[in-house]
Design a protein around this motif. Structure first.
Motif, mmCIF file in Angstrom:
data_model
loop_
_atom_site.group_PDB
_atom_site.id
_atom_site.type_symbol
_atom_site.label_atom_id
_atom_site.label_comp_id
_atom_site.label_asym_id
_atom_site.label_seq_id
_atom_site.Cartn_x
_atom_site.Cartn_y
_atom_site.Cartn_z
ATOM 1 N N ARG A 28 -90.358 44.697 37.447
ATOM 2 C CA ARG A 28 -90.801 45.689 38.758
ATOM 3 C C ARG A 28 -91.267 45.320 39.719
ATOM 4 O O ARG A 28 -92.307 44.831 39.873
ATOM 5 C CB ARG A 28 -91.067 46.879 37.497
ATOM 6 N N PHE A 43 -90.479 54.052 46.452
ATOM 7 C CA PHE A 43 -89.312 53.305 45.706
ATOM 8 C C PHE A 43 -90.367 52.484 44.463
ATOM 9 O O PHE A 43 -91.420 52.151 44.530
ATOM 10 C CB PHE A 43 -89.589 52.129 46.751
ATOM 11 N N ASN A 44 -89.280 52.173 43.711
ATOM 12 C CA ASN A 44 -89.059 52.397 42.160
ATOM 13 C C ASN A 44 -87.607 51.465 41.816
ATOM 14 O O ASN A 44 -86.608 51.644 41.700
ATOM 15 C CB ASN A 44 -89.953 53.203 41.140
ATOM 16 N N GLU A 45 -87.872 49.736 40.802
ATOM 17 C CA GLU A 45 -86.615 49.452 40.865
ATOM 18 C C GLU A 45 -87.070 48.279 40.053
ATOM 19 O O GLU A 45 -88.435 47.753 40.568
ATOM 20 C CB GLU A 45 -85.959 48.619 42.231
ATOM 21 N N LYS A 46 -86.114 47.915 39.163
ATOM 22 C CA LYS A 46 -86.470 47.241 38.218
ATOM 23 C C LYS A 46 -85.447 46.543 37.893
ATOM 24 O O LYS A 46 -84.221 46.577 37.576
ATOM 25 C CB LYS A 46 -86.731 47.790 36.346
ATOM 26 N N PHE A 76 -87.595 41.719 46.056
ATOM 27 C CA PHE A 76 -88.717 42.590 46.349
ATOM 28 C C PHE A 76 -89.876 41.904 46.990
ATOM 29 O O PHE A 76 -90.310 42.887 48.154
ATOM 30 C CB PHE A 76 -90.007 42.634 44.202
#
Length: 495
Positions: A28, A43-46, A76
């Protein structure tokens, strides 16, 4: 000539921190920006890489999982660069720490230009504990951070992490242990926790749940109980609920479960193992309740970097102050508004006064919305804003105050089932009516509030103005003054 020039409240650049968390289940990237005490998540991505999926059988990270993780990390790295972050923190936990080919994975990460830190089990537990303290400063109990590869435990009290433990029993490993022998997990668990007698030494305190698998448990419990406010942070769950949630899980089709909770299929599949571990922890620590925390390892990494003075700041008030200044018309400090209102409600307990301060910070956030929907806008911000240091009762009182302040009227905001009591909502309606009066009197500015007073005197609610401000006592101001006084059982008096 531009007649609509106003103060620019948005700074050019706020300090941004990127945290890359390489876990056993997911990889993440989160980016935080804003005040150091409680920056906003921007921002948040996994990616569910599943690095720990094969550890129990082979002791190794399998090639497809490694390739998927490296691909995500390359993305990332570029995203963090394009967002112009000031600091990037990259950490890995149990899967990379324990895998036989963990060093190979680390070299591939470093080849991307990322400095990776492999956290020890104790580091992981301590950091998760700090994350909970960051969001719940008065936390007093045991934190359990359940990942794919490990269950990390911390005793927290007084703003400190006092003890730590780490068990190689994440949901992915638990599934492998249970396969073919349902009693094996219990035997393994009992053997591992025997090394940590402190775990059983604090009965009757909350057990704080951290990690995606236990958040999934909380989401399902909310669905099964038809809980009216879907806010996971500080959601309290009765200790008897795991068996009922498991029964609900077994009674639902997977598609229906996914639609009802929004959970990813991978989380749905690990729920029985997460609940099994939770039941074992319940029997060991005998908690008063389960309490979900939306903050954990990543937020703990931020908290660990804060100066002691910054840590002492109230996370709710820091966040609401910043948000309020950015969204308001004039970007003013809300302290004069609070000081003007608070004496009228002088018997409020300290926690209510804190919530009133937060409401004052947010008292001008809905002005850009359509007038017909400002009450709903203010309510939405209070109930569903990304706040910490507050439970759903506090959110409800702030929401009620803003709903009334923005024109919703002296009645409870629409909700099928309120979690705050009638007395709490009535007090918040009073706050809202007082804020609404202040907004009309001073037109959203605060100099007039600094030189005027709203006070109780016998059976009267007095509005005291300086001679130069008497003309501000217009019809709408008089009406709002009278309405507040009537709600409080007083008569309005202008002085």
């Amino acid at each position: 000539m531009n007649f609509f020039i106003r103060k620019q409240n948005q700074p050019v650049h706020l300090y941004r921190t990127a945290i890359i968390d390489i876990g056993s289940n997911s990889v993440r990237l989160v980016v935080f920006s804003g005040p150091r005490r409680n920056p906003a998540l921007i921002f948040n991505e996994k990616v569910m890489a599943g690095l720990g999926r094969s550890l129990a059988e082979t002791g190794m990270i399998d090639e497809p999982s490694m390739a998927r993780a490296i691909q995500a990390l390359e993305r990332f790295r570029i995203v963090a660069r394009e967002m112009d972050v000031d600091e990037t923190v990259c950490v890995a936990t149990a899967a990379v720490r324990d895998a036989g080919n963990g060093e190979e994975f680390t070299r591939k990460v470093e080849a991307l230009g990322l400095d990776i830190t492999i956290l020890s089990g104790d580091d992981e537990a301590r950091t998760a504990g700090l994350g909970v303290i960051s969001a719940i400063p008065d936390a007093d109990g045991i934190v359990g951070d359940l990942g794919g590869g490990s269950l990390d435990l911390a005793r927290v009290a007084g703003g400190e992490v006092l003890d730590t433990a780490t068990l190689p029993l994440g949901v992915l490993r638990a599934a492998a242990i249970r396969r073919g022998d349902s009693a094996a997990l219990s035997r393994t668990f009992k053997k591992m926790v025997a090394a940590y007698p402190w775990l059983a030494a604090h009965p009757g305190k909350p057990f704080y749940l951290v990690g995606g698998s236990w958040r999934a448990f909380g989401r399902l419990d909310m669905h099964l109980t038809a809980y009216p406010l879907k806010v996971l942070h500080q959601y309290r769950i009765d200790v008897a609920r795991p068996e009922k949630v498991l029964a609900g899980y077994r009674s639902m089709e997977r598609d229906a479960l996914r639609q009802a909770t929004g959970l990813a299929p991978s989380r749905i599949e690990t729920l029985p193992d997460a609940i099994a571990l939770l039941r074992m922890m319940r029997e060991l620590v005998k908690p008063s309740a389960f309490v979900l925390s939306s903050f954990g390892l990543r937020e703990g990494l931020l908290y660990a970097r804060m100066d002691p003075e910054v840590r002492q700041r109230d996370p709710l008030l820091v966040a609401t102050e910043r948000f309020g200044q950015l969204q308001s018309r004039f970007g003013e400090d809300a302290r004069p508004l609070f000081d003007w209102i608070a004496p009228v409600f002088g018997d409020d307990p300290p926690e209510w006064q804190r919530w009133l301060m937060a409401a004052c910070h947010l008292s001008d956030v809905a002005w850009q919305a359509s007038p017909d929907f400002r009450a709903e806008r203010g309510l939405e911000i209070a109930l569903h804003g990304n706040w910490v240091g507050i439970d759903v009762i506090g959110r409800s009182m702030i929401g009620q105050a803003l709903y009334t302040n923005f024109g919703g009227g002296p009645r409870p905001f629409p909700l099928e089932r309120h979690v705050a009591s009638d007395a709490m909502l009535n007090r918040a309606i009073g706050w809202g009516l007082a804020m609404r009066l202040a907004q009309r009197l001073a037109a959203g500015t605060h100099d007039v509030l600094r030189r005027s007073r709203l006070q109780r005197s016998g059976d009267a609610l007095e509005l005291v103005l300086e001679p130069r401000d008497k003309a501000l006592m217009g019809e709408v101001v008089e009406r709002r003054h009278r309405r507040l006084a009537q709600f409080l059982g007083l008569r309005a008096a202008a002085i």
